[in-house]
Design a protein around this motif. Structure first.
Motif, PDB file in Angstrom:
ATOM      1  N   ALA A   1       5.635  25.368  59.104  1.00 53.84           N
ATOM      2  CA  ALA A   1       5.302  24.936  57.741  1.00 53.84           C
ATOM      3  C   ALA A   1       6.188  25.648  56.719  1.00 53.84           C
TER       4      ALA A   1
ATOM      5  N   GLN B   1       1.902  20.538  50.186  1.00 46.94           N
ATOM      6  CA  GLN B   1       1.543  19.465  51.101  1.00 46.94           C
ATOM      7  C   GLN B   1       1.720  19.889  52.554  1.00 46.94           C
ATOM      8  N   TYR B   2       2.578  20.881  52.805  1.00 44.51           N
ATOM      9  CA  TYR B   2       2.860  21.291  54.180  1.00 44.51           C
ATOM     10  C   TYR B   2       1.722  22.081  54.809  1.00 44.51           C
TER      11      TYR B   2
ATOM     12  N   VAL C   1       2.227  14.901  57.401  1.00 49.51           N
ATOM     13  CA  VAL C   1       2.219  15.561  56.090  1.00 49.51           C
ATOM     14  C   VAL C   1       2.360  14.519  54.987  1.00 49.51           C
TER      15      VAL C   1
END
Length: 675
Positions: free
Chosen positions: A34, A11-12, A104
């Motif tokens: 990230a 997801q990052y 995010v």
């Protein structure tokens, strides 16, 4: 081997692709941030950032500064770049690290709804249709620069979080079947552009576009959360964040609602899309195809009314590149014809002359041509002639022209490299006769002249259109040349040799430095081009100190500067490092850093620029520990030793300090498309 490779499902990855503006300094990236968030499992919890795994000393203290305190006002960092049509430039935005983590989590919760609400228009030419799962396999196009080059792996630098239809660039539309089909069917075409689209969007209209309700009546919905996120970034009544991809999605939802309203109203009046007219929209650029003046007037009456409902309007500018009409086929703009002429020009001057018919005829007569040749004055005169013939401005085509030159030059260097390596190896093994040595010397001499003229061309073109995109392309091309002349050959017997003698490297560097010096001497006080010009310092970072800019150039230009931002401060430190010759300028930069860090002491505030400044001041390897401890004095309640130790362990969060490579950063920004 497949041309596609799978990309991370983390997801990052939103941070890398959708949160930062595209037009930013090359050294600034989100990919390290990230990695940091993923490794420690950072999430937003009750108004602060917390780690869910891999806890270590100093992490909690660092997160309290990076994310701010619960209830803090987290103002975004805004900076200006030059932009035609904007007297004050274009203001781009980097949102707070806390808000980046919120984004995010927002994508993770609402990615399906984002896709759904961006797939409701028959007019849109660019919209997300799925979460990207693969990308094109990066090409190993840098190996020809030097045999010891290791290709960069940029899989973590995803271009977009979503895969998009139909076009990645508006230029792709003009030659595609949609455009040609409409040109064949309809006898007229009109183009329009929205006036300051992102500046004019009222954030609260998102709820109306999605649900026909005021945002106050949409509690707990996707619309309210997206609205609140954008409001927290800027806290303005009108306008949304400019730069990041998530803002384009915000605008696309509203513009698709406008598209649907227009189509529905026209259908009620008996006008069907593709039968009586065709309309295509690429972000805020619209293309209308029809047969009659009455259809055009009716369409724009409805279009204007629908735009007004959401606080938008069409641009009234007479700028031919933004608004025009054609009532006779072919629907060919001056800018399109001009670009075709520029492509032909670049192909002519950046081709391998040995592969041409003219080169073949010379060889038949016993005259040996050289692969490369370029005359600065003749090339620029040809460019200016094309611009005049098609009534174009440099801003219309410069980024495109530099892109064409970059692609064609890479091919030419590749071909020259293969040929020159054969002569170099033959000379090393004494398998070359006198004539062969003369040919090799001619190749080398003409290539040196080619480089000299090419650098003149690139600086001329850049100074005629000094924007962030053109500065990055100029830096990328020249950096490629610097890497090429510094390259090595590995021969069949396993031995290594430099391609060219040091004098050629020195001549190239001195040429670049002299033109950079003139650039700074001629630089105006316009703050909107400051970052663009500072990008050119990237060309100095691989040089020996003896060929770099004299310190007096930067000291004289920047010591009295009053337009400091996070980017300008750290771009200069990134170049200067610890060079004591710049001490007077470094003192100013250090004081500017201290001034920004001091802002973090203000109760209830955690502005983005101050947070970024603090993080990078601690991570920078060229700022002394004593000075870092001084900066930490503003945090009286935190364990300073733990924070400093953690920062040294982390090394990088937003700025690439160590092993910086210009071409690698260019490739990360210009990564391949996703699918």
């Amino acid at each position: 081997m497949s041309k596609l490779i799978h990309i991370s499902r983390s997801q990052y990855r939103v941070l890398v692709s959708d949160v930062l503006p595209y037009e930013r300094p090359l050294f600034f990236t989100n990919r390290f941030f990230a990695r940091f968030l993923k490794y420690y499992g950072i999430v937003c919890d009750d108004g602060k950032l917390v780690a869910t795994k891999n806890h270590t000393d100093g992490l909690a203290e660092m997160l309290s500064i990076i994310g701010g305190r619960p209830g803090d006002k987290r103002r975004a960092f805004q900076y200006n770049i030059s932009k035609d049509g904007h007297e004050d430039g274009r203001r781009l935005t980097v949102i707070h690290p806390y808000h980046q983590v919120q984004m995010v989590e927002f994508y993770e919760r609402y990615k399906t709804l984002l896709i759904d609400f961006c797939n409701r228009s028959h007019y849109s030419l660019r919209y997300p249709y799925k979460v990207a799962t693969s990308q094109k396999r990066p090409k190993g196009f840098l190996r020809f620069l030097s045999d010891d080059t290791i290709d960069y792996h940029s899989e973590e630098s995803i271009k977009h979080y979503f895969a998009y239809k139909h076009y990645h660039n508006i230029n792709e539309f003009y030659d595609d079947y949609r455009f040609l089909r409409a040109e064949k069917k309809f006898s007229r075409m009109y183009k329009s552009d929205l006036e300051h689209c992102f500046d004019s969007i009222k954030p609260e209209t998102l709820a109306e576009a999605m649900f026909n309700e005021n945002v106050e009546l949409c509690k707990g919905t996707f619309a309210e959360e997206f609205f609140n996120l954008n409001k927290s970034y800027l806290s303005t009544e009108e306008g949304i964040v400019i730069g990041p991809e998530f803002s384009r999605l915000y605008a696309e939802i509203i513009l698709q609602r406008i598209d649907s309203d227009i189509e529905r109203e026209l259908l009620g009046m008996g006008l069907a899309h593709f039968r009586d007219y065709a309309f295509y929209r690429y972000v805020d650029d619209g293309f209308l195809f029809c047969d009659t003046e009455q259809t055009k007037d009716l369409f724009y009456d409805i279009y204007d009314a629908c735009l007004k409902k959401y606080g938008l309007k069409r641009k009234e500018s007479e700028d031919i590149s933004k608004q025009y009409s054609y009532e006779h086929r072919p629907f060919l703009e001056n800018i399109t014809a001009g670009k075709l002429a520029l492509i032909e020009l670049v192909d002519c001057y950046f081709e391998n002359r040995l592969d041409t018919f003219k080169g073949f005829r010379k060889m038949q007569r016993g005259v040996y041509d050289t692969p490369t040749a370029l005359n600065y004055k003749v090339f620029i005169r040809s460019v200016r002639s094309i611009m005049g013939a098609y009534n174009l401005k440099y801003k219309d085509v410069m980024s495109y022209l530099l892109g064409c030159m970059q692609k064609r030059l890479s091919v030419l260097l590749h071909e020259f490299n293969d040929l020159y390596k054969q002569y170099s190896e033959a000379e090393k093994t004494s398998d070359i006769n006198y004539q062969g040595k003369i040919i090799k010397q001619r190749y080398e001499k003409e290539f040196s002249i080619f480089l000299d003229n090419l650098i003149d061309v690139l600086f001329y073109l850049y100074q005629c259109d000094s924007r962030m995109s053109t500065s990055v392309k100029t830096v990328a091309i020249i950096s490629q040349l610097q890497r090429f002349v510094r390259g090595k050959y590995k021969f069949d017997d396993g031995t290594w040799s430099h391609k060219f003698e040091p004098r050629m490297i020195q001549a190239l560097d001195e040429k670049i430095t002299e033109l950079t010096r003139r650039l700074y001497m001629d630089m105006s006080n316009d703050p909107n081009i400051l970052m663009e010009h500072l990008n050119m310092l990237d060309l100095q970072k691989c040089m020996m100190p003896s060929t770099q800019l004299h310190p007096n150039v930067l000291i004289g230009k920047f010591v009295e500067n009053h337009n400091w931002t996070f980017f300008t401060i750290f771009e200069l430190i990134h170049f200067i490092k610890e060079d004591k010759r710049y001490q007077s300028l470094l003192d100013v930069l250090y004081s500017q850093i201290a001034e920004r860090i001091e802002r973090l002491n203000r109760p209830g505030e955690s502005d983005t620029e101050s947070v970024l400044t603090f993080i990078e001041a601690l991570c920078c390897p060229w700022i002394s520990n004593d000075r870092k401890i001084e900066y930490l004095e503003v945090f009286r309640d935190l364990d300073k030793k733990k924070i400093l130790k953690f920062a040294h362990k982390q090394k990088e969060l937003f700025v690439r300090w160590r092993n910086y490579d210009v071409l690698e950063e260019v490739q990360h920004i210009n990564n391949t498309e996703v699918y």
